[in-house]
Design a protein around this motif. Structure first.
Motif, mmCIF file in Angstrom:
data_model
loop_
_atom_site.group_PDB
_atom_site.id
_atom_site.type_symbol
_atom_site.label_atom_id
_atom_site.label_comp_id
_atom_site.label_asym_id
_atom_site.label_seq_id
_atom_site.Cartn_x
_atom_site.Cartn_y
_atom_site.Cartn_z
ATOM 1 N N GLU A 12 -13.940 0.305 7.527
ATOM 2 C CA GLU A 12 -14.574 0.163 6.220
ATOM 3 C C GLU A 12 -15.911 -0.567 6.340
ATOM 4 O O GLU A 12 -16.278 -1.065 7.400
ATOM 5 C CB GLU A 12 -13.633 -0.588 5.264
ATOM 6 C CG GLU A 12 -12.274 0.086 5.104
ATOM 7 C CD GLU A 12 -11.313 -0.747 4.285
ATOM 8 O OE1 GLU A 12 -11.774 -1.623 3.510
ATOM 9 O OE2 GLU A 12 -10.101 -0.532 4.411
ATOM 10 N N ASP B 89 -3.925 5.724 1.868
ATOM 11 C CA ASP B 89 -5.288 5.951 2.322
ATOM 12 C C ASP B 89 -5.272 6.045 3.842
ATOM 13 O O ASP B 89 -4.752 5.162 4.517
ATOM 14 C CB ASP B 89 -6.194 4.815 1.857
ATOM 15 C CG ASP B 89 -7.609 4.951 2.384
ATOM 16 O OD1 ASP B 89 -7.889 4.361 3.449
ATOM 17 O OD2 ASP B 89 -8.416 5.644 1.751
ATOM 18 N N TYR C 186 -7.193 3.089 5.943
ATOM 19 C CA TYR C 186 -6.605 1.773 5.671
ATOM 20 C C TYR C 186 -5.227 1.662 6.318
ATOM 21 O O TYR C 186 -4.904 0.660 6.967
ATOM 22 C CB TYR C 186 -6.511 1.556 4.170
ATOM 23 C CG TYR C 186 -5.973 0.200 3.776
ATOM 24 C CD1 TYR C 186 -6.691 -0.961 4.039
ATOM 25 C CD2 TYR C 186 -4.742 0.076 3.140
ATOM 26 C CE1 TYR C 186 -6.194 -2.212 3.679
ATOM 27 C CE2 TYR C 186 -4.238 -1.166 2.769
ATOM 28 C CZ TYR C 186 -4.973 -2.301 3.036
ATOM 29 O OH TYR C 186 -4.482 -3.530 2.675
ATOM 30 N N THR C 187 -4.416 2.708 6.152
ATOM 31 C CA THR C 187 -3.076 2.697 6.741
ATOM 32 C C THR C 187 -3.156 2.688 8.262
ATOM 33 O O THR C 187 -2.401 1.977 8.933
ATOM 34 C CB THR C 187 -2.279 3.927 6.271
ATOM 35 O OG1 THR C 187 -2.307 3.989 4.847
ATOM 36 C CG2 THR C 187 -0.837 3.848 6.737
ATOM 37 N N HIS D 291 -9.431 -3.594 8.702
ATOM 38 C CA HIS D 291 -10.460 -2.938 7.888
ATOM 39 C C HIS D 291 -11.667 -2.511 8.718
ATOM 40 O O HIS D 291 -12.760 -2.342 8.184
ATOM 41 C CB HIS D 291 -10.913 -3.874 6.763
ATOM 42 C CG HIS D 291 -9.851 -4.181 5.761
ATOM 43 N ND1 HIS D 291 -8.877 -5.129 5.991
ATOM 44 C CD2 HIS D 291 -9.598 -3.665 4.532
ATOM 45 C CE1 HIS D 291 -8.081 -5.191 4.937
ATOM 46 N NE2 HIS D 291 -8.488 -4.319 4.042
ATOM 47 N N TYR E 250 -7.752 -9.606 9.042
ATOM 48 C CA TYR E 250 -8.368 -8.775 7.995
ATOM 49 C C TYR E 250 -9.400 -7.833 8.615
ATOM 50 O O TYR E 250 -9.446 -6.644 8.281
ATOM 51 C CB TYR E 250 -9.021 -9.673 6.946
ATOM 52 C CG TYR E 250 -9.698 -8.912 5.830
ATOM 53 C CD1 TYR E 250 -8.982 -8.525 4.701
ATOM 54 C CD2 TYR E 250 -11.049 -8.581 5.908
ATOM 55 C CE1 TYR E 250 -9.592 -7.819 3.675
ATOM 56 C CE2 TYR E 250 -11.670 -7.875 4.890
ATOM 57 C CZ TYR E 250 -10.938 -7.495 3.772
ATOM 58 O OH TYR E 250 -11.561 -6.790 2.773
ATOM 59 N N HIS F 67 0.821 -1.209 0.000
ATOM 60 C CA HIS F 67 0.000 0.000 0.000
ATOM 61 C C HIS F 67 0.859 1.264 0.000
ATOM 62 O O HIS F 67 0.591 2.216 -0.750
ATOM 63 C CB HIS F 67 -0.926 0.001 1.214
ATOM 64 C CG HIS F 67 -1.869 1.155 1.253
ATOM 65 N ND1 HIS F 67 -2.840 1.357 0.307
ATOM 66 C CD2 HIS F 67 -1.973 2.198 2.114
ATOM 67 C CE1 HIS F 67 -3.516 2.459 0.580
ATOM 68 N NE2 HIS F 67 -3.004 2.994 1.675
#
Length: 285
Positions: free
Chosen positions: A201, A154, A157-158, A198, A194, A147
């Motif tokens: 999101e 982003d 996300y980071t 995230h 995961y 990334h």
């Protein structure tokens, strides 16, 4: 910046960030600094004042010399994929980095807020050092490097990747992990990692199952068997826990915290938070 470079600190102190200019990102919510380090020769002699995690997700480096707080581990010819976490102190290192690596720095003043159930207000001892081949670090480190190399990072996300790496590193001061990966199936562990990366999101069962390389129906039943709860009950709990951590930062509004944790609005977060902890986010500050 070129792919080949020399990381040369003959004498220094403080944060590695002061001496290193790789692709990197300072996360405003958590105070973490996540960096992608290119291949090249590394020569370091530094007194590091912040907890640091170095992730080698691919094939290992050729280490010529490493000494941490007076403990000499000279002439380690090669290291496989691994992660090394130390809480500061004197570090002397000479190595040939074969591939890209991931470096994470943790603001010690905000460490307790990042993992309150782990730290309980206490600092990690300076002599603390972990060298592990835990596959979770390799997965998260690879995601971070890809990334950061792709272009401007982003924000959420980071931040999620940085928090997941920090949580895993801080968990090694106890026998259990911050985010439990009970069970022996590594696919469920990948799914949990995961989710952690995230949380901010719009997560779906299909996306989480895909990360675990399982069908959605199979994944849902397997996840419940391992964790004892449905997928979204687990996701909700992790979001609420992250919100509780971020509430310690007075610079963040409730709307910012809600958005960073994946809630649709601060009123949605407030309702779930109050039901879970018996106090509203505003009153907990």
């Amino acid at each position: 910046m070129t792919e080949n470079y020399v990381f040369d600190i003959p004498s220094g102190s403080g944060s590695v960030v002061e001496y290193l200019t790789p692709r990197g990102h300072v996360c405003p919510l958590s105070g973490l600094t996540l960096m992608a380090m290119p291949p090249g020769r590394v020569d370091v002699e530094i007194e590091i004042s912040v907890p640091t995690l170095n992730v080698l997700p691919y094939r290992g480096d050729r280490v010529l010399h490493i000494c941490h707080n007076g403990e000499n581990q000279s002439h380690i010819e090669s290291l496989g994929p691994r992660a090394m976490f130390h809480a500061g102190g004197d570090l002397s290192l000479s190595a040939l980095n074969n591939t890209w690596e991931c470096l994470l720095e943790i603001d010690p003043a905000r460490m307790s807020a990042l993992a309150p159930e782990r730290m309980d207000g206490a600092p990690v001892p300076v002599e603390f050092f972990v060298d592990t081949s835990d596959p979770t670090f390799r997965i998260l480190g690879d995601l971070a490097i890809r990334h950061l190399r792709a272009g401007p990072p982003d924000l959420l996300y980071t931040e999620g990747l940085a928090i997941a790496l920090a949580a895993r590193a801080l968990a090694f001061d106890r026998e259990t992990t911050l985010v439990s990966t009970r069970g022996t199936d590594p696919r469920i562990a990948r799914a949990m990692d995961y989710i952690e990366a995230h949380l901010g999101e719009d997560l779906s069962v299909a996306a989480i199952a895909r990360a675990a390389a399982m069908s959605p129906s199979w994944f849902q039943s397997a996840f419940r068997a391992v964790t004892g709860r449905p997928v979204f009950a687990y996701v909700r709990e992790r979001r609420l826990e992250r919100a509780r951590i971020l509430l310690a930062d007075p610079r963040l509004s409730l709307s910012q915290i809600a958005f960073a944790c994946g809630f649709s609005s601060h009123s949605h977060m407030t309702r779930l938070f109050t039901a879970r902890y018996g106090v509203s986010p505003r009153n907990m500050r």
